[in-house]
Design a protein around this motif. Structure first.
Motif, PDB file in Angstrom:
ATOM      1  N   ASN A 123       0.829  -1.215   0.000  1.00 15.49           N
ATOM      2  CA  ASN A 123       0.000   0.000   0.000  1.00 15.49           C
ATOM      3  C   ASN A 123       0.860   1.260   0.000  1.00 15.49           C
ATOM      4  O   ASN A 123       0.548   2.237  -0.701  1.00 15.49           O
ATOM      5  CB  ASN A 123      -0.939   0.010   1.202  1.00 15.49           C
ATOM      6  N   ASP A 124       1.953   1.238   0.778  1.00 15.32           N
ATOM      7  CA  ASP A 124       2.863   2.400   0.823  1.00 15.32           C
ATOM      8  C   ASP A 124       3.547   2.611  -0.523  1.00 15.32           C
ATOM      9  O   ASP A 124       3.722   3.747  -0.972  1.00 15.32           O
ATOM     10  CB  ASP A 124       3.915   2.212   1.927  1.00 15.32           C
ATOM     11  N   TRP A 125       3.922   1.510  -1.168  1.00 17.10           N
ATOM     12  CA  TRP A 125       4.548   1.617  -2.492  1.00 17.10           C
ATOM     13  C   TRP A 125       3.612   2.300  -3.474  1.00 17.10           C
ATOM     14  O   TRP A 125       4.031   3.165  -4.261  1.00 17.10           O
ATOM     15  CB  TRP A 125       4.929   0.234  -3.019  1.00 17.10           C
ATOM     16  N   PHE A 126       2.346   1.916  -3.447  1.00 15.61           N
ATOM     17  CA  PHE A 126       1.409   2.485  -4.419  1.00 15.61           C
ATOM     18  C   PHE A 126       1.056   3.930  -4.088  1.00 15.61           C
ATOM     19  O   PHE A 126       0.758   4.724  -4.996  1.00 15.61           O
ATOM     20  CB  PHE A 126       0.163   1.612  -4.544  1.00 15.61           C
ATOM     21  N   LYS A 127       1.091   4.306  -2.821  1.00 10.15           N
ATOM     22  CA  LYS A 127       0.931   5.717  -2.472  1.00 10.15           C
ATOM     23  C   LYS A 127       2.104   6.527  -3.030  1.00 10.15           C
ATOM     24  O   LYS A 127       1.921   7.635  -3.550  1.00 10.15           O
ATOM     25  CB  LYS A 127       0.855   5.876  -0.948  1.00 10.15           C
ATOM     26  N   ASP A 128       3.305   5.969  -2.917  1.00 13.21           N
ATOM     27  CA  ASP A 128       4.491   6.641  -3.457  1.00 13.21           C
ATOM     28  C   ASP A 128       4.419   6.729  -4.982  1.00 13.21           C
ATOM     29  O   ASP A 128       4.781   7.761  -5.575  1.00 13.21           O
ATOM     30  CB  ASP A 128       5.768   5.886  -3.051  1.00 13.21           C
ATOM     31  N   LEU A 129       3.971   5.654  -5.622  1.00  8.12           N
ATOM     32  CA  LEU A 129       3.825   5.658  -7.079  1.00  8.12           C
ATOM     33  C   LEU A 129       2.846   6.741  -7.526  1.00  8.12           C
ATOM     34  O   LEU A 129       3.096   7.461  -8.504  1.00  8.12           O
ATOM     35  CB  LEU A 129       3.327   4.301  -7.564  1.00  8.12           C
ATOM     36  N   GLU A 130       1.732   6.841  -6.825  1.00 12.16           N
ATOM     37  CA  GLU A 130       0.716   7.844  -7.157  1.00 12.16           C
ATOM     38  C   GLU A 130       1.294   9.246  -7.027  1.00 12.16           C
ATOM     39  O   GLU A 130       1.135  10.089  -7.923  1.00 12.16           O
ATOM     40  CB  GLU A 130      -0.497   7.685  -6.242  1.00 12.16           C
ATOM     41  N   SER A 131       1.984   9.496  -5.915  1.00 11.89           N
ATOM     42  CA  SER A 131       2.572  10.817  -5.690  1.00 11.89           C
ATOM     43  C   SER A 131       3.639  11.138  -6.736  1.00 11.89           C
ATOM     44  O   SER A 131       3.681  12.255  -7.278  1.00 11.89           O
ATOM     45  CB  SER A 131       3.189  10.874  -4.282  1.00 11.89           C
ATOM     46  N   ASP A 132       4.494  10.164  -7.037  1.00 11.00           N
ATOM     47  CA  ASP A 132       5.564  10.383  -8.023  1.00 11.00           C
ATOM     48  C   ASP A 132       4.982  10.649  -9.413  1.00 11.00           C
ATOM     49  O   ASP A 132       5.483  11.515 -10.143  1.00 11.00           O
ATOM     50  CB  ASP A 132       6.495   9.170  -8.082  1.00 11.00           C
ATOM     51  N   LEU A 133       3.929   9.913  -9.780  1.00  4.86           N
ATOM     52  CA  LEU A 133       3.323  10.106 -11.096  1.00  4.86           C
ATOM     53  C   LEU A 133       2.674  11.484 -11.192  1.00  4.86           C
ATOM     54  O   LEU A 133       2.769  12.158 -12.223  1.00  4.86           O
ATOM     55  CB  LEU A 133       2.297   9.011 -11.372  1.00  4.86           C
ATOM     56  N   LYS A 169       6.086   0.088 -23.849  1.00  3.13           N
ATOM     57  CA  LYS A 169       7.304   0.774 -24.266  1.00  3.13           C
ATOM     58  C   LYS A 169       7.081   2.284 -24.261  1.00  3.13           C
ATOM     59  O   LYS A 169       6.005   2.769 -24.580  1.00  3.13           O
ATOM     60  CB  LYS A 169       7.710   0.317 -25.662  1.00  3.13           C
ATOM     61  N   GLY A 170       8.120   3.020 -23.913  1.00  6.34           N
ATOM     62  CA  GLY A 170       8.038   4.474 -23.901  1.00  6.34           C
ATOM     63  C   GLY A 170       8.581   5.042 -22.605  1.00  6.34           C
ATOM     64  O   GLY A 170       8.677   4.344 -21.593  1.00  6.34           O
ATOM     65  N   ASP A 171       8.958   6.325 -22.650  1.00  7.40           N
ATOM     66  CA  ASP A 171       9.514   6.968 -21.460  1.00  7.40           C
ATOM     67  C   ASP A 171       8.605   8.078 -20.936  1.00  7.40           C
ATOM     68  O   ASP A 171       9.044   8.945 -20.186  1.00  7.40           O
ATOM     69  CB  ASP A 171      10.905   7.525 -21.753  1.00  7.40           C
ATOM     70  N   GLN A 172       7.326   8.054 -21.328  1.00  5.79           N
ATOM     71  CA  GLN A 172       6.372   9.033 -20.804  1.00  5.79           C
ATOM     72  C   GLN A 172       6.048   8.689 -19.347  1.00  5.79           C
ATOM     73  O   GLN A 172       6.196   7.536 -18.914  1.00  5.79           O
ATOM     74  CB  GLN A 172       5.089   9.027 -21.637  1.00  5.79           C
ATOM     75  N   PRO A 173       5.610   9.677 -18.554  1.00 11.04           N
ATOM     76  CA  PRO A 173       5.339   9.432 -17.134  1.00 11.04           C
ATOM     77  C   PRO A 173       4.466   8.215 -16.856  1.00 11.04           C
ATOM     78  O   PRO A 173       4.782   7.409 -15.972  1.00 11.04           O
ATOM     79  CB  PRO A 173       4.662  10.729 -16.689  1.00 11.04           C
ATOM     80  N   LEU A 174       3.365   8.048 -17.604  1.00 11.83           N
ATOM     81  CA  LEU A 174       2.482   6.908 -17.337  1.00 11.83           C
ATOM     82  C   LEU A 174       3.160   5.584 -17.648  1.00 11.83           C
ATOM     83  O   LEU A 174       2.972   4.600 -16.917  1.00 11.83           O
ATOM     84  CB  LEU A 174       1.177   7.041 -18.128  1.00 11.83           C
ATOM     85  N   LYS A 175       3.940   5.550 -18.717  1.00 11.63           N
ATOM     86  CA  LYS A 175       4.626   4.312 -19.079  1.00 11.63           C
ATOM     87  C   LYS A 175       5.681   3.942 -18.026  1.00 11.63           C
ATOM     88  O   LYS A 175       5.801   2.778 -17.628  1.00 11.63           O
ATOM     89  CB  LYS A 175       5.290   4.455 -20.453  1.00 11.63           C
TER      90      LYS A 175
END
Length: 227
Positions: A123-133, A169-175
């Motif tokens: 859960n903490d990882w996904f909170k961090d992922l959300e914030s980073d994205l 594939k790709g280096d966009q934020p969502l990818k």
């Protein structure tokens, strides 16, 4: 356990990895659908909006905030996986001729919640992922405006192409975020399976005289996972 029983149990555990790989493939498809939904929302908002390059500072900040709020990530529920893997490890021991007992229900339910991926819960990882994205989207959108890009070009720089031929594939934020999420879930799945099996072995410690470490040491295996 005798060496013959140990070998038989190891073969059953190795075969189980194929099932976990299929599970990871399903989890990836589920994650990809979540990210496609976010991409569609961002694209829709930019298509409806007037050119961001024409906005004043306050209005631009409001529009970018709306783009950020499109991002909502929830960690997949892996509690059932812990229970399934405990039962599989128990049945495997029985199949190998070992009269094993199951861990307590309390111990089984605690596995998924206690499992850590590099020191953090899922859960903490996904909170961090959300914030980073959200931060990446903010930064990339502002760069696009500064460079005079159209809304369509800004959308492309944020979400990329999600057709089947491009995969992730790709280096966009969502990818980039999807790649990180996939790695985290794959690691969490493996760790929960390992913790579940260990819970069974701990519940039968009088029958266990040691452990044999089995690892796939290929180019995708990190030093930490192979150690």
């Amino acid at each position: 356990m005798s060496l013959d029983k140990t070998k038989e149990l190891a073969e059953l555990m190795t075969a189980r990895q194929l099932i976990l790989q299929r599970l990871n493939a399903r989890k990836y498809r589920d994650l990809r659908e979540v990210y496609i939904g976010i991409a569609d929302t961002i694209e829709s908002k930019l298509n409806r909006a007037k050119p961001l390059t024409e906005f004043g500072k306050r209005r631009l900040e409001k529009q970018i905030k709306e783009l950020r709020e499109s991002v909502r990530l929830i960690a997949p529920d892996l509690v059932d996986l812990a229970e399934i893997e405990v039962k599989y490890a128990h049945k495997s021991m029985l199949a190998a001729g070992v009269d094993a007992t199951l861990p307590s229900n309390t111990a089984i339910k605690a596995i998924a919640g206690a499992t850590l991926v590099q020191g953090e819960g899922l859960n903490d990882w996904f909170k961090d992922l959300e914030s980073d994205l959200q931060k990446m989207i903010t930064r990339q959108a502002k760069v696009g405006v500064a460079n005079g890009l159209t809304n369509r070009e800004i959308a492309d720089s944020l979400i990329g192409d999600w057709s089947k031929r491009t995969g992730n594939k790709g280096d966009q934020p969502l990818k980039l975020s999807l790649k990180s999420a996939t790695r985290i879930v794959r690691t969490a799945t493996a760790q929960i399976a390992t913790d579940a099996r260990k819970a069974v072995y701990d519940a039968n410690e009088e029958l266990i005289f040691g452990y044999t470490h089995i690892a796939t040491l290929d180019s995708r295996t990190t030093p930490q996972c192979g150690a």
